[in-house]
Motif scaffolding. Structure first.
Motif, PDB file in Angstrom:
ATOM      1  N   LYS A 186       2.316   2.160  -3.346  1.00 17.17           N
ATOM      2  CA  LYS A 186       1.339   2.715  -4.308  1.00 17.17           C
ATOM      3  C   LYS A 186       0.918   4.141  -3.947  1.00 17.17           C
ATOM      4  CE  LYS A 186      -0.694  -1.844  -5.104  1.00 17.17           C
ATOM      5  NZ  LYS A 186      -1.884  -2.671  -4.859  1.00 17.17           N
ATOM      6  N   ASN A 187       1.335   4.598  -2.772  1.00 16.47           N
ATOM      7  CA  ASN A 187       0.931   5.907  -2.279  1.00 16.47           C
ATOM      8  C   ASN A 187       1.450   7.022  -3.186  1.00 16.47           C
ATOM      9  OD1 ASN A 187       1.603   8.416  -0.535  1.00 16.47           O
ATOM     10  ND2 ASN A 187       0.093   7.302   0.686  1.00 16.47           N
ATOM     11  N   GLU A 193       0.816  -1.214   0.000  1.00 15.31           N
ATOM     12  CA  GLU A 193       0.000   0.000   0.000  1.00 15.31           C
ATOM     13  C   GLU A 193       0.853   1.269   0.000  1.00 15.31           C
ATOM     14  OE1 GLU A 193      -3.361   0.362  -0.490  1.00 15.31           O
ATOM     15  OE2 GLU A 193      -3.135  -1.773  -0.934  1.00 15.31           O
TER      16      GLU A 193
END
Length: 181
Positions: free
Chosen positions: A164-165, A161
């Motif tokens: 992908k930030n 996650e």
């Protein structure tokens, strides 16, 4: 302020973990890190911090003390939390008032660079940089935290996650552009 590569050996993170690989404070700029030294004993220190805060639009601040005495039974859990690799969507700004510690940041090769901080050191870690923190063997640090908005400390732990930030992607893109210039 001392800067060196972390030796990556097991052991207490509050020990120096000094490796034989050199790194210099000026190398921090390639990672987007700003560093200053405003000795708190000098009358102009707070004025210098205030000027930097105004220039960088930091509107809030607080003081945090990390020690067994200040945190009581929460000390060990907090040290573990701070030392877990993470990033933030905002800059992390710390002005060290007393004591000492280590900020570890990832370089362009994903190696840990250890930054030893003490009284008077001020670091600005860019949004999106992976890092972690621990006190040194003195088990004590008192720092001013500066914020561009309301005080918050939201850690995004390293993983799929966080990769992908958008803030992380912007940080990486800025590092590539600074190398190409």
């Amino acid at each position: 302020m001392k800067v060196f590569y972390h030796d990556n050996l097991p052991g207490d993170p509050r020990h120096p973990h000094l490796s034989s690989s050199a790194h210099t404070p000026s190398d921090l700029a390639t990672l987007g890190i700003l560093r200053y030294n405003f000795p708190p004993s000098l009358p102009s220190a707070l004025t210098q911090v205030d000027e930097l805060a105004t220039t960088r639009a930091y509107v809030n601040r607080d003081i945090i003390t990390i020690s067994p005495l200040a945190m009581g039974s929460a000390y060990a859990d907090n040290i573990q939390m701070f030392y877990r690799e993470h990033m933030h969507e905002d800059e992390e700004i710390r002005y060290i008032l007393e004591g000492g510690g280590y900020f570890d940041v990832r370089d362009e090769g994903d190696r840990w660079v250890r930054i030893e901080v003490g009284s008077g050191d001020l670091l600005v870690l860019p949004a999106g940089i992976y890092h972690r923190f621990t006190v040194d063997q003195g088990h004590y640090i008192k720092a001013m935290r500066l914020f561009q908005n309301q005080p918050k400390w939201t850690a995004l732990y390293r993983g799929e996650e966080s990769e992908k930030n958008d803030v992380r992607k912007a940080y990486l893109a800025a590092r590539v552009s600074s190398v190409e210039v």
